[in-house]
Design a protein around this motif. Structure first.
Motif, PDB file in Angstrom:
ATOM      1  N   PRO A 170     -10.029  50.319 108.645  1.00  0.00           N
ATOM      2  CA  PRO A 170      -8.876  49.735 107.941  1.00  0.00           C
ATOM      3  C   PRO A 170      -8.778  48.239 108.225  1.00  0.00           C
ATOM      4  N   ILE A 171      -8.266  47.495 107.244  1.00  0.00           N
ATOM      5  CA  ILE A 171      -8.092  46.054 107.402  1.00  0.00           C
ATOM      6  C   ILE A 171      -6.603  45.744 107.398  1.00  0.00           C
ATOM      7  N   PHE A 172      -6.142  45.096 108.446  1.00  0.00           N
ATOM      8  CA  PHE A 172      -4.747  44.714 108.654  1.00  0.00           C
ATOM      9  C   PHE A 172      -4.463  43.376 107.959  1.00  0.00           C
ATOM     10  N   ASN A 173      -3.248  43.215 107.456  1.00  0.00           N
ATOM     11  CA  ASN A 173      -2.736  41.959 106.918  1.00  0.00           C
ATOM     12  C   ASN A 173      -3.438  41.488 105.640  1.00  0.00           C
ATOM     13  N   VAL A 174      -3.859  42.415 104.802  1.00  0.00           N
ATOM     14  CA  VAL A 174      -4.381  42.082 103.484  1.00  0.00           C
ATOM     15  C   VAL A 174      -3.186  41.979 102.534  1.00  0.00           C
ATOM     16  N   THR A 175      -3.157  40.922 101.737  1.00  0.00           N
ATOM     17  CA  THR A 175      -2.093  40.767 100.744  1.00  0.00           C
ATOM     18  C   THR A 175      -2.471  41.535  99.485  1.00  0.00           C
ATOM     19  N   VAL A 176      -1.566  42.410  99.036  1.00  0.00           N
ATOM     20  CA  VAL A 176      -1.763  43.163  97.789  1.00  0.00           C
ATOM     21  C   VAL A 176      -0.644  42.743  96.840  1.00  0.00           C
ATOM     22  N   LYS A 177      -1.056  42.151  95.727  1.00  0.00           N
ATOM     23  CA  LYS A 177      -0.104  41.564  94.786  1.00  0.00           C
ATOM     24  C   LYS A 177      -0.176  42.283  93.443  1.00  0.00           C
ATOM     25  N   ILE A 178       1.000  42.523  92.829  1.00  0.00           N
ATOM     26  CA  ILE A 178       1.072  42.989  91.445  1.00  0.00           C
ATOM     27  C   ILE A 178       1.106  41.727  90.595  1.00  0.00           C
ATOM     28  N   ASN A 179       0.037  41.490  89.853  1.00  0.00           N
ATOM     29  CA  ASN A 179      -0.129  40.223  89.140  1.00  0.00           C
ATOM     30  C   ASN A 179       0.896  39.999  88.034  1.00  0.00           C
ATOM     31  N   GLU A 180       1.350  41.050  87.379  1.00  0.00           N
ATOM     32  CA  GLU A 180       2.272  40.916  86.248  1.00  0.00           C
ATOM     33  C   GLU A 180       3.740  40.898  86.676  1.00  0.00           C
ATOM     34  N   GLN A 181       4.008  41.174  87.940  1.00  0.00           N
ATOM     35  CA  GLN A 181       5.377  41.181  88.454  1.00  0.00           C
ATOM     36  C   GLN A 181       5.396  40.323  89.720  1.00  0.00           C
ATOM     37  N   ASP A 182       6.525  39.846  90.093  1.00  0.00           N
ATOM     38  CA  ASP A 182       6.617  38.973  91.266  1.00  0.00           C
ATOM     39  C   ASP A 182       6.746  39.819  92.534  1.00  0.00           C
ATOM     40  N   LEU A 183       5.713  40.634  92.798  1.00  0.00           N
ATOM     41  CA  LEU A 183       5.746  41.535  93.951  1.00  0.00           C
ATOM     42  C   LEU A 183       4.454  41.420  94.741  1.00  0.00           C
ATOM     43  N   GLN A 184       4.591  41.346  96.050  1.00  0.00           N
ATOM     44  CA  GLN A 184       3.419  41.413  96.913  1.00  0.00           C
ATOM     45  C   GLN A 184       3.836  41.959  98.261  1.00  0.00           C
ATOM     46  N   THR A 185       2.859  42.525  98.960  1.00  0.00           N
ATOM     47  CA  THR A 185       3.086  43.084 100.279  1.00  0.00           C
ATOM     48  C   THR A 185       1.810  42.898 101.087  1.00  0.00           C
ATOM     49  N   THR A 186       1.846  43.258 102.350  1.00  0.00           N
ATOM     50  CA  THR A 186       0.643  43.205 103.175  1.00  0.00           C
ATOM     51  C   THR A 186       0.391  44.578 103.794  1.00  0.00           C
ATOM     52  N   THR A 187      -0.868  44.814 104.132  1.00  0.00           N
ATOM     53  CA  THR A 187      -1.226  46.098 104.727  1.00  0.00           C
ATOM     54  C   THR A 187      -0.765  46.152 106.186  1.00  0.00           C
TER      55      THR A 187
END
Length: 101
Positions: A31-48
């Protein structure tokens, strides 16, 4: 009974929370920690988290793409996919290190 099941399925979908979740790993499965996952069409992002897991709650219904990126990693974007209200979708990423020149 079949009609009851179909009716229940339609009602339950609207009540549930819409989720897109998954895991970001290295090619060896770690597993990779602290990867940013973004929803490109909405203003949403989180990290692992430390287990490489992320959870997003997009507005639905919508057609979206996700981009996973992190320091020293090649970014990866999903093809467009549809999310419906109350649906839970799993999208995993296997991220490669950035090539060194």
């Amino acid at each position: 009974y079949t009609d009851y099941q179909k009716a229940r399925e339609i009602i339950d979908r609207g009540k549930g929370t819409t989720h897109v979740k998954g895991m970001c790993t290295a090619p060896d499965g770690q597993p990779i920690f602290n990867v940013t996952v973004k929803i490109n069409e909405q203003d949403l992002q989180t990290t692992t988290d430390v287990d490489g897991i992320y959870i997003q709650k997009p507005e639905a219904p919508a057609t979206i793409t996700l981009t996973a990126s992190g320091d020293g990693l090649q970014s990866q974007t999903t093809p467009p996919f549809e999310v419906k209200k109350g649906e839970s979708i799993i999208k995993n990423f296997v991220l490669l290190p950035t090539p060194t020149p």
